[in-house]
Design a protein around this motif. Structure first.
Motif, PDB file in Angstrom:
ATOM      1  N   ASN A 139      32.062  31.049  49.631  1.00  0.00           N
ATOM      2  CA  ASN A 139      32.710  30.108  50.551  1.00  0.00           C
ATOM      3  C   ASN A 139      33.874  30.761  51.294  1.00  0.00           C
ATOM      4  O   ASN A 139      34.976  30.215  51.395  1.00  0.00           O
ATOM      5  N   ASP A 140      33.619  31.975  51.790  1.00  0.00           N
ATOM      6  CA  ASP A 140      34.581  32.716  52.614  1.00  0.00           C
ATOM      7  C   ASP A 140      35.851  33.111  51.889  1.00  0.00           C
ATOM      8  O   ASP A 140      36.909  33.298  52.509  1.00  0.00           O
ATOM      9  N   THR A 141      35.784  33.236  50.577  1.00  0.00           N
ATOM     10  CA  THR A 141      36.955  33.699  49.837  1.00  0.00           C
ATOM     11  C   THR A 141      36.498  34.376  48.553  1.00  0.00           C
ATOM     12  O   THR A 141      35.372  34.185  48.089  1.00  0.00           O
ATOM     13  N   TRP A 142      37.384  35.187  47.973  1.00  0.00           N
ATOM     14  CA  TRP A 142      37.082  35.855  46.709  1.00  0.00           C
ATOM     15  C   TRP A 142      37.496  34.968  45.552  1.00  0.00           C
ATOM     16  O   TRP A 142      38.530  34.309  45.599  1.00  0.00           O
ATOM     17  N   SER A 143      36.678  34.947  44.511  1.00  0.00           N
ATOM     18  CA  SER A 143      36.977  34.150  43.327  1.00  0.00           C
ATOM     19  C   SER A 143      38.096  34.801  42.520  1.00  0.00           C
ATOM     20  O   SER A 143      38.406  35.988  42.696  1.00  0.00           O
ATOM     21  N   LYS A 144      38.695  34.040  41.626  1.00  0.00           N
ATOM     22  CA  LYS A 144      39.743  34.576  40.761  1.00  0.00           C
ATOM     23  C   LYS A 144      39.166  35.705  39.901  1.00  0.00           C
ATOM     24  O   LYS A 144      38.161  35.527  39.209  1.00  0.00           O
ATOM     25  N   PRO A 145      39.775  36.890  39.916  1.00  0.00           N
ATOM     26  CA  PRO A 145      39.226  38.034  39.170  1.00  0.00           C
ATOM     27  C   PRO A 145      39.198  37.784  37.661  1.00  0.00           C
ATOM     28  O   PRO A 145      40.098  37.145  37.104  1.00  0.00           O
ATOM     29  N   LYS A 146      38.140  38.304  37.033  1.00  0.00           N
ATOM     30  CA  LYS A 146      38.001  38.212  35.585  1.00  0.00           C
ATOM     31  C   LYS A 146      37.774  39.601  35.000  1.00  0.00           C
ATOM     32  O   LYS A 146      37.140  40.455  35.628  1.00  0.00           O
ATOM     33  N   VAL A 147      38.273  39.810  33.791  1.00  0.00           N
ATOM     34  CA  VAL A 147      38.107  41.096  33.117  1.00  0.00           C
ATOM     35  C   VAL A 147      36.677  41.228  32.621  1.00  0.00           C
ATOM     36  O   VAL A 147      36.105  40.281  32.065  1.00  0.00           O
ATOM     37  N   LEU A 148      36.054  42.400  32.823  1.00  0.00           N
ATOM     38  CA  LEU A 148      34.722  42.636  32.282  1.00  0.00           C
ATOM     39  C   LEU A 148      34.768  42.550  30.759  1.00  0.00           C
ATOM     40  O   LEU A 148      35.705  43.021  30.117  1.00  0.00           O
ATOM     41  N   LYS A 149      33.736  41.982  30.173  1.00  0.00           N
ATOM     42  CA  LYS A 149      33.778  41.623  28.752  1.00  0.00           C
ATOM     43  C   LYS A 149      33.813  42.819  27.815  1.00  0.00           C
ATOM     44  O   LYS A 149      34.268  42.690  26.670  1.00  0.00           O
ATOM     45  N   PHE A 150      33.342  43.980  28.242  1.00  0.00           N
ATOM     46  CA  PHE A 150      33.305  45.120  27.313  1.00  0.00           C
ATOM     47  C   PHE A 150      34.649  45.849  27.207  1.00  0.00           C
ATOM     48  O   PHE A 150      34.797  46.779  26.426  1.00  0.00           O
ATOM     49  N   ILE A 151      35.638  45.441  27.965  1.00  0.00           N
ATOM     50  CA  ILE A 151      36.927  46.118  27.969  1.00  0.00           C
ATOM     51  C   ILE A 151      37.608  46.004  26.599  1.00  0.00           C
ATOM     52  O   ILE A 151      37.725  44.917  26.036  1.00  0.00           O
ATOM     53  N   LYS A 152      38.074  47.147  26.072  1.00  0.00           N
ATOM     54  CA  LYS A 152      38.796  47.175  24.801  1.00  0.00           C
ATOM     55  C   LYS A 152      40.305  47.192  25.064  1.00  0.00           C
ATOM     56  O   LYS A 152      40.759  47.642  26.125  1.00  0.00           O
TER      57      LYS A 152
ATOM     58  N   GLU B 267      44.966  48.740  62.894  1.00  0.00           N
ATOM     59  CA  GLU B 267      45.668  47.775  62.062  1.00  0.00           C
ATOM     60  C   GLU B 267      45.222  47.884  60.607  1.00  0.00           C
ATOM     61  O   GLU B 267      44.033  47.997  60.299  1.00  0.00           O
ATOM     62  N   ILE B 268      46.196  47.861  59.690  1.00  0.00           N
ATOM     63  CA  ILE B 268      45.944  47.892  58.255  1.00  0.00           C
ATOM     64  C   ILE B 268      46.344  46.534  57.672  1.00  0.00           C
ATOM     65  O   ILE B 268      47.462  46.061  57.891  1.00  0.00           O
ATOM     66  N   ASN B 269      45.432  45.917  56.922  1.00  0.00           N
ATOM     67  CA  ASN B 269      45.687  44.591  56.378  1.00  0.00           C
ATOM     68  C   ASN B 269      45.540  44.565  54.867  1.00  0.00           C
ATOM     69  O   ASN B 269      44.803  45.373  54.284  1.00  0.00           O
ATOM     70  N   ASN B 270      46.248  43.611  54.250  1.00  0.00           N
ATOM     71  CA  ASN B 270      46.059  43.326  52.838  1.00  0.00           C
ATOM     72  C   ASN B 270      44.608  42.899  52.644  1.00  0.00           C
ATOM     73  O   ASN B 270      44.103  42.028  53.347  1.00  0.00           O
ATOM     74  N   PHE B 271      43.912  43.503  51.681  1.00  0.00           N
ATOM     75  CA  PHE B 271      42.499  43.182  51.502  1.00  0.00           C
ATOM     76  C   PHE B 271      42.308  41.737  51.067  1.00  0.00           C
ATOM     77  O   PHE B 271      41.474  41.016  51.615  1.00  0.00           O
TER      78      PHE B 271
END
Length: 420
Positions: free
Chosen positions: A257-270, A206-210
């Protein structure tokens, strides 16, 4: 990687910027907007209708470039040859020679490189390319002596599947544009769905959405890296404002808490620069990644960043023993050994997988080509060693890599390797 995730994103692996979608009525506009799948549909009719030799050559060249970017090597060769026959010029002949090399037709490629040198009035201009054809042909002939063996995995699809990473339970997270049921939008570069992260359990098919928090419908996500206890993920997302080119950024998320947090951009990104293919050092305090920052050595280069108290440090460009004027991508750390993919070091053609390691913790030793069957004339990248599922004592090393070699099921495919 396809061309981008960077040759895709691959590039997949492979793009300078991922373009936005807009209504297009002709093949030339589709090509200029990087809608290569659409250009392939439109341009042949425009070629047939064209009477001018010069314009036919231009259309043939655009078709060759479009097929190149969608990883269709035989059509690429044919249309570069057609462009040459229609007097398009040096660029078409160079593309033709490179495509022949990518198809492992090394003797034909040598002839094309020699013709290219003559056309330029410099017969020795491409002696390095000719020499690399001889080296690649020898490596291919000696491949049976290599202790590595490769086999395609059973979860590949007819779309692009690439850049696997291992989970602590033996599962695999990988990038694919196979598309979810509710994902109706298509990515103009490839004509497939947008890329997402998928997960496969080792005990099932089975393949699932990550993660629905990390994957989106309207952007490309992929090429993930996890810290040692799998509580942090850094991955690539290619996004941008409507009607603007999309650039690829490194994003981070934490498992809480059994879930991934909202993604954030790494600060050094130009802004207006692509970043991708992150990997953690075993200490969790250093990440390596690739970027096409114009301040680099050329193309995509590999950088490192150290974790500070509040954020990651300004990236440090790795030296010339690793980076070249061409692309270096998909770094992967295994202890002090760095595996990465490069077009600039001597190889079979396209991206080849190389390895190096830190000597005395300070200096990278000269890179070593992993040779066939790990490498081929196609793009080979995304090498990862699997210690979790290694059970056979006769196997010295095993893991996974990605390749778009013609024997695969789809675009990019994932292969298992073993060293006995």
């Amino acid at each position: 990687m396809k061309n981008i995730f960077l040759f895709l994103f691959s590039f997949l692996i492979f793009c300078n910027s991922c373009s936005f979608v807009q209504k297009i009525n002709d093949g030339t506009t589709a090509y200029e907007r990087k809608q290569f799948a659409l250009a392939i549909k439109m341009l042949p009719a425009e070629y047939d209708e064209e009477n001018s030799l010069i314009n036919k050559g231009k259309i043939a060249f655009m078709l060759a470039e479009s097929y190149k970017r969608t990883n269709q090597i035989e059509q690429t060769i044919d249309w570069y040859k057609t462009a040459c026959d229609n007097s398009y010029g040096i660029d078409a002949l160079k593309g033709y020679a490179d495509a022949l090399k990518k198809a492992e037709r090394y003797e034909e490629a040598k002839t094309a490189y020699k013709e290219l040198g003559i056309e330029l009035g410099s017969p020795y201009e491409y002696r390095k390319d000719i020499s690399s054809c001889d080296i690649a042909a020898r490596w291919k002939k000696e491949a049976s002596n290599n202790s590595y063996k490769t086999t395609s995995v059973d979860f590949n699809s007819s779309q692009g599947d690439y850049a696997p990473v291992l989970l602590k339970n033996g599962g695999i997270v990988f990038t694919s544009d196979r598309g979810a049921a509710n994902d109706q939008e298509k990515y103009g570069w490839t004509g497939n769905r947008y890329s997402d992260l998928y997960m496969k359990d080792q005990t099932s098919t089975e393949i699932n959405n990550f993660s629905e928090i990390i994957n989106t419908i309207e952007h490309n996500e992929g090429t993930a890296a996890f810290n040692s206890d799998y509580t942090e993920i850094i991955f690539t997302q290619c996004a941008g404002a409507e009607n603007e080119d999309h650039y690829c950024k490194l994003m981070s998320s934490f498992y809480e808490n059994d879930t991934w947090s909202k993604p954030k951009v790494l600060k050094f990104i130009k802004a207006n620069i692509n970043y991708g293919h992150p990997t953690f050092h075993s200490s969790d305090n250093i990440i390596f990644f690739s970027s096409n920052d114009p301040d680099g050595w050329g193309g995509y280069d590999i950088y490192a960043s150290e974790r500070g108290e509040e954020s990651w440090s300004e990236p440090r460009l790795l030296g010339r023993s690793i980076n070249t004027e061409q692309d270096e991508k998909f770094p992967m750390m295994d202890g002090d050994t760095l595996y990465f993919a490069s077009e600039g070091h001597t190889g079979m053609c396209g991206l080849d997988i190389f390895k190096t390691y830190l000597q005395n913790g300070k200096k990278w030793v000269p890179v070593q080509n992993m040779l066939p069957p790990i490498n081929s004339g196609s793009d080979d990248f995304g090498f990862v060693v699997d210690y979790i599922n290694k059970k056979d004592p006769k196997v010295l090393q095993h893991g996974y890599l990605t390749s778009n070699r013609p024997s695969g099921l789809g675009d990019d495919d994932i292969y298992k390797f073993t060293k006995v």
